[in-house]
Design a protein around this motif. Structure first.
Motif, short mmCIF file in Angstrom:
data_model
loop_
_atom_site.label_atom_id
_atom_site.label_comp_id
_atom_site.label_asym_id
_atom_site.label_seq_id
_atom_site.Cartn_x
_atom_site.Cartn_y
_atom_site.Cartn_z
N THR A 222 28.85 33.64 17.00
CA THR A 222 30.29 33.36 16.89
C THR A 222 30.63 33.38 15.40
OG1 THR A 222 29.84 31.01 16.81
CG2 THR A 222 30.36 31.92 18.98
N ARG A 226 32.62 28.27 11.87
CA ARG A 226 32.92 27.17 12.78
C ARG A 226 31.69 26.29 13.00
NH1 ARG A 226 36.33 27.27 17.60
NH2 ARG A 226 37.00 25.39 16.57
N TYR A 241 35.38 36.61 21.34
CA TYR A 241 36.83 36.86 21.43
C TYR A 241 37.11 38.27 21.97
CZ TYR A 241 41.67 37.70 20.24
OH TYR A 241 42.99 38.03 20.32
N ILE A 255 43.65 32.05 23.18
CA ILE A 255 42.32 31.81 22.59
C ILE A 255 42.38 32.06 21.08
CG2 ILE A 255 39.95 32.73 22.46
CD1 ILE A 255 40.32 30.98 24.88
N ILE A 264 39.82 24.67 19.95
CA ILE A 264 38.88 24.89 21.08
C ILE A 264 37.47 25.01 20.49
CG2 ILE A 264 39.20 27.44 21.06
CD1 ILE A 264 38.77 27.38 24.10
N CYS A 269 34.91 27.93 24.85
CA CYS A 269 35.42 29.30 24.76
C CYS A 269 34.47 30.28 25.44
CB CYS A 269 35.60 29.64 23.27
SG CYS A 269 36.30 31.25 22.99
S1 SF4 Z 1 36.22 29.53 19.58
FE1 SF4 Z 1 35.72 31.41 20.70
S2 SF4 Z 1 36.61 33.05 19.51
FE2 SF4 Z 1 36.49 31.25 18.17
S3 SF4 Z 1 34.55 31.49 17.10
FE3 SF4 Z 1 34.17 30.19 18.89
S4 SF4 Z 1 33.53 31.60 20.47
FE4 SF4 Z 1 34.47 32.83 18.87
#
Ligand code: SF4
Length: 331
Positions: A222, A226, A241, A255, A264, A269
Motif C-alpha cells: 500500500t 500510511r 486503490y 475510497i 479509512i 480498504c
Molecule cells: S487506504 Fe486503501 S487506497 Fe489508501 S493506501 Fe490503504 S489500501 Fe491503499
C-alpha cells in the motif's frame, strides 16, 4: 450470432493458470467480442516451450487448466473456436515460411523480446525464443485474423505480423489480411511494482478461493506513507486503490477521499476490495466447478475446436503453396 465479417485471434501461453490481470487485459473483452465476431482462441503450448521447454508436464497440465479458465470466465465453445496450437502442424509450416522474411536483428530489437530476455536473465537467446514473434504471426495469419485483442506488450509482435503478411502478399499473392491489435487495460500486481504476472508472484489466480483472495490482499503493498490510520494517503500509487477503480468503481471516489484524508485504514480498504474481487470470481468458480466434473465434455470441445482450426489451416496452406508456386502435387 456472429454478424461481423472480421475474425479475431487471441490466446495464451500455457505456462500456468490465468489470473485477474489476464481477465482485465483480455478475457473480459473476449467474452463480449465472441457475441459479434468469429473468434479463434489458441492454447499456445508451442510458444510455452520457448521459455518452459524443460517442463513438458506443466505445459500439458496448463492446457487443461487454461481451458477451464476460459470456460469459467464465460468463453462459449459454441461461439468461439478453442484449439491447441501444437495440434495444427500447418502453423509450424507457416512459421518457417515467414521466418524467411525477417532478420535476426529485427527480432533482437523487438522491445518485448528484449525486456523478457532481460527479466529472465538470458545472456544468449534460443532460436525459438527469438522467433516468438514469427510464430505469433503464423498464428494470426493461418486463420486470416484481422483483430488481435492483447496487452500492450504484444504491440511489437502484432507489428511484426503486419510486416510479414505484407511482405508475403507483395512477393507472391494477396493471401493474408493485415491484422490490427485491440489493446486491453493493464492491471498492476499486488507488489505495486509491475503488472500482474505469474512469474512475478504478484497475481490473484482466477480460481483463487475466497480465503486465497483475502490472504493475497492482506499482503498487498500500500502507500508506505500510511503508518497510522489517520495518516493522509496517496491512493494513486496504491495497487489496492486500482482494484477499487476496476472492481468497485462506483465507490472508488469515496475510497480516494477517505484514504487521502486518513479516514479509512488499509485493512478495511483491502477487505472491501477483496469482497468485490470475490464477487467477480464467484460465478467463475461455479462454472469452473461445473466443467471440472465434465472432463469428457471439455475434451470433446477441444477436439472439435482443434479440428475446425486444422481445416482452416489446411485451406490456408494450400493457398500459400499456390501463391508461392510450391504446390507440386497433392499427397
Ligand atoms: S487506504 Fe486503501 S487506497 Fe489508501 S493506501 Fe490503504 S489500501 Fe491503499
Amino acid at each position: 450470432m456472429n454478424t461481423n465479417q472480421e475474425l479475431i485471434l487471441t490466446g495464451d501461453r500455457t505456462t500456468g493458470q490465468l489470473h485477474l490481470g489476464h481477465y482485465v487485459g483480455s478475457l473480459r473483452s473476449r467474452v463480449e467480442l465472441q457475441e459479434t465476431y468469429k473468434t479463434y482462441i489458441l492454447l499456445a503450448d508451442v510458444q510455452a516451450l520457448t521459455t518452459h521447454y524443460d517442463q513438458p508436464e506443466l505445459i500439458a497440465n496448463s492446457v487443461h487448466q487454461v481451458t477451464l479458465d476460459y470456460l469459467a470466465v464465460g468463453i462459449d465453445p459454441n461461439k468461439t473456436t478453442l484449439f491447441i496450437q501444437s495440434m495444427i502442424p500447418e502453423i509450424a509450416e507457416l512459421t518457417v515460411i515467414f521466418s524467411m522474411f525477417v532478420t535476426v536483428n529485427t527480432l533482437r530489437h523487438n522491445p518485448t523480446i528484449k525486456t523478457e530476455a532481460r527479466d529472465r536473465g538470458y545472456t544468449d537467446l534460443y532460436y525459438g525464443f527469438l522467433g516468438y514473434p514469427v510464430s505469433q504471426a503464423a498464428d494470426i495469419a493461418f486463420c486470416k485474423a484481422t483483430l488481435v485483442p492483447a496487452g500492450e506488450d504484444q504491440i511489437p509482435h502484432v507489428e511484426t505480423a503486419r510486416k510479414l503478411v505484407r511482405r508475403f502478399n507483395e512477393l507472391y499473392a494477396p493471401v493474408f489480411p493485415e491484422p490490427r491489435i485491440l489493446t486491453g487495460e493493464r492491471l498492476g500486481g499486488l507488489d505495486g511494482i509491475g503488472k500482474m504476472s505469474k512469474s512475478m508472484g504478484n497475481a490473484i489466480s482466477l480460481n483463487a478461493t475466497p480465503d486465497d483472495v483475502k490472504a493475497k490482499l492482506t499482503k498487498a503493498k500500500t502507500d508506505p506513507a500510511r503508518i497510522h490510520r489517520s495518516d493522509p494517503g496517496h491512493p494513486d500509487i496504491c495497487p489496492v486503490y486500482a482494484y477499487h477503480q476496476l472492481f468497485r468503481s462506483i465507490y472508488a471516489d469515496d475510497i480516494h477521499a477517505s484514504c487521502s484524508q486518513g479516514k479509512i485504514g488499509c485493512t478495511d480498504c483491502k477487505q472491501l476490495a477483496g469482497g468485490a474481487i470475490n464477487e467477480l470470481l464467484e460465478p467463475f468458480r461455479e462454472r469452473r466447478n461445473y466443467y471440472e466434473q465434465r472432463e469428457n465434455e471439455v475434451k470433446e470441445m477441444l477436439i472439435e475446436g482443434t479440428r475446425q482450426a486444422r481445416n482452416t489451416a489446411k485451406e490456408t496452406m494450400l493457398e500459400v503453396r499456390e501463391a508461392m508456386g510450391i504446390r507440386y502435387f497433392d499427397v
